[in-house]
Design an enzyme around this catalytic site. Structure first.
Site, PDB file in Angstrom:
ATOM      1  N   GLU A   1       0.819  -1.208   0.000  1.00  0.00           N
ATOM      2  CA  GLU A   1       0.000   0.000   0.000  1.00  0.00           C
ATOM      3  C   GLU A   1       0.856   1.263   0.000  1.00  0.00           C
ATOM      4  O   GLU A   1       0.522   2.243  -0.668  1.00  0.00           O
ATOM      5  CB  GLU A   1      -0.956   0.006   1.205  1.00  0.00           C
ATOM      6  CG  GLU A   1      -2.105  -0.975   1.082  1.00  0.00           C
ATOM      7  CD  GLU A   1      -2.968  -0.734  -0.146  1.00  0.00           C
ATOM      8  OE1 GLU A   1      -3.117   0.438  -0.557  1.00  0.00           O
ATOM      9  OE2 GLU A   1      -3.491  -1.705  -0.715  1.00  0.00           O
TER      10      GLU A   1
ATOM     11  N   TYR B   1      -7.309   6.252   3.726  1.00  0.00           N
ATOM     12  CA  TYR B   1      -7.371   5.188   2.725  1.00  0.00           C
ATOM     13  C   TYR B   1      -6.481   4.012   3.108  1.00  0.00           C
ATOM     14  O   TYR B   1      -6.918   2.858   3.107  1.00  0.00           O
ATOM     15  CB  TYR B   1      -6.958   5.689   1.327  1.00  0.00           C
ATOM     16  CG  TYR B   1      -6.623   4.510   0.446  1.00  0.00           C
ATOM     17  CD1 TYR B   1      -7.638   3.674  -0.029  1.00  0.00           C
ATOM     18  CD2 TYR B   1      -5.298   4.157   0.178  1.00  0.00           C
ATOM     19  CE1 TYR B   1      -7.342   2.538  -0.764  1.00  0.00           C
ATOM     20  CE2 TYR B   1      -4.996   3.027  -0.549  1.00  0.00           C
ATOM     21  CZ  TYR B   1      -6.023   2.220  -1.016  1.00  0.00           C
ATOM     22  OH  TYR B   1      -5.724   1.078  -1.722  1.00  0.00           O
TER      23      TYR B   1
ATOM     24  N   ASP C   1      -9.683   4.087  -2.950  1.00  0.00           N
ATOM     25  CA  ASP C   1      -8.611   4.620  -3.787  1.00  0.00           C
ATOM     26  C   ASP C   1      -9.254   5.324  -4.981  1.00  0.00           C
ATOM     27  O   ASP C   1     -10.488   5.388  -5.103  1.00  0.00           O
ATOM     28  CB  ASP C   1      -7.633   3.523  -4.214  1.00  0.00           C
ATOM     29  CG  ASP C   1      -8.193   2.608  -5.295  1.00  0.00           C
ATOM     30  OD1 ASP C   1      -9.419   2.612  -5.533  1.00  0.00           O
ATOM     31  OD2 ASP C   1      -7.400   1.876  -5.920  1.00  0.00           O
TER      32      ASP C   1
END
Length: 355
Positions: A52, A135, A153
């Site tokens: 990520e 996020y 996203d």
């Protein structure tokens, strides 16, 4: 144009049949077309967080080789925590936005020394760590721990804006909150959280594309409310600014003058750079070549020149940096534009040698 109040009513009013059809179509598509990324094979909290961080502002296809090399070098929290920052930045080189690597390193140190290598699963707890925003916190909570929380996203936001025909700028917090509620409502069923979020991300990446949505291949087209999907989501246009920077190549036999960026304000903090040309202490000898690169909202033209010190002025204005042997530069962490400069210099030197 719909008001936000009307749009906010979408989430609680989504019918069970709509939810069921949505996941039925999306899950079938994902089973046949989902991307086989290496971080999805045997996901752990560590591998998910690494992926990520790498995926922030970087395309997935670009990340794959970096992720594989990283996991081989730093397979767990302990190995990353014990690494020197220089090693971490060198392994990150080419991905840009080096604060991501530094934050990942800091998290590893915190976890290894304070939490026995255990990353929390709660999004609120995750956001207490450096570099983890809403996020990333939600993505790690769902993809690594199976928590039923939406991971918004850019792909997911785009799909939802079109599916529900949300005609509000996505930079507004109210718009993102509404999309979060819609996704949350859609995923509260039989769908497994990690599968749901991954499927929605992949669908946005492969079908509901930014400029040219593949509506002809969309399994959700009969449910989509957007009349002109290519115009959504609405966003504020970013003005691109062009800049020119001059880089000095100062060499002495097999040594080059390099500087390490240490200022907290410098985007290259901790990395090694060829110096920016300073007319107060340098004299240009010859232009070498030009390079272009982009950074956030800037397009930068790098003018690279051969230079030497003006030794009289240098006595009055000492400059930070040091001589580095040619063979040692390969192991130093350089930002991507300066690595390209170095490789072009080597190529130029080889060409000049001749047969």
């Amino acid at each position: 144009m719909e008001s936000l109040d009307n749009i906010a009513m979408l989430a609680p009013s989504i019918e069970p049949n709509f939810k069921k059809k949505f996941w039925k179509f999306l899950s079938r598509w994902y089973g046949e077309n989902g991307f086989k990324y290496p971080w999805r094979k045997s996901p752990t909290p560590y591998s998910v967080l690494v992926s990520e961080f790498m995926l922030q502002q970087t395309q997935a296809e670009t990340v794959v080789p970096y992720f594989l090399a990283w996991m081989e070098k730093f397979p767990d929290w302990e190995s990353l925590a014990k690494a020197q920052e220089k090693e971490v930045l060198r392994a990150w080189e080419g991905l840009g936005y080096y604060s991501r690597a530094r934050n990942l390193h800091r998290i590893a140190v915190m976890l290894y020394h304070e939490r026995k290598g255990e990353l929390p699963s709660d999004p609120e707890e995750l956001m207490k760590f450096p570099g983890i925003g809403p996020y990333t916190a939600n993505a790690v909570a769902s993809l690594a721990f199976g928590r039923k929380t939406p991971a918004l996203d850019g792909n997911v936001i785009r799909v939802m804006a079109r599916l529900m025909n949300i005609n509000q700028p996505i930079h507004k917090k109210e718009t993102i909150r509404t999309i979060f509620q819609v996704v949350d409502s859609l995923m509260q069923g039989e769908a497994e959280a990690s599968l749901f979020n991954s499927a929605l991300m992949d669908f946005g990446r492969a079908v509901c594309k930014p400029k040219y949505p593949r509506c002809f291949a969309c399994v959700l087209k009969e449910m989509c409310k957007a009349k002109q999907p290519e115009l959504l989501p609405l966003r504020t246009k970013i003005e691109i600014e062009e800049k020119k920077e001059k880089i000095a190549i100062i060499r002495e036999d097999d040594r080059f003058w390099l500087q390490q960026a240490n200022s907290n304000q410098n985007r290259y903090r901790g990395l090694w750079l060829f110096p920016y040309f300073d007319p107060d202490v340098m004299e240009e000898k010859a232009p070498l070549f030009f390079l272009r690169h982009s950074f956030t909202r800037y397009k930068i033209l790098l003018e690279v020149c051969e230079a030497s010190w003006n030794k009289e002025r240098l006595k009055m204005m000492p400059i930070e940096g040091q001589w580095v042997k040619k063979k040692e530069i390969f192991s130093l962490p350089l930002p991507s534009p300066h690595r390209k400069i170095w490789l072009q210099l080597l190529s130029k030197d080889e060409t000049n040698k001749g047969p």
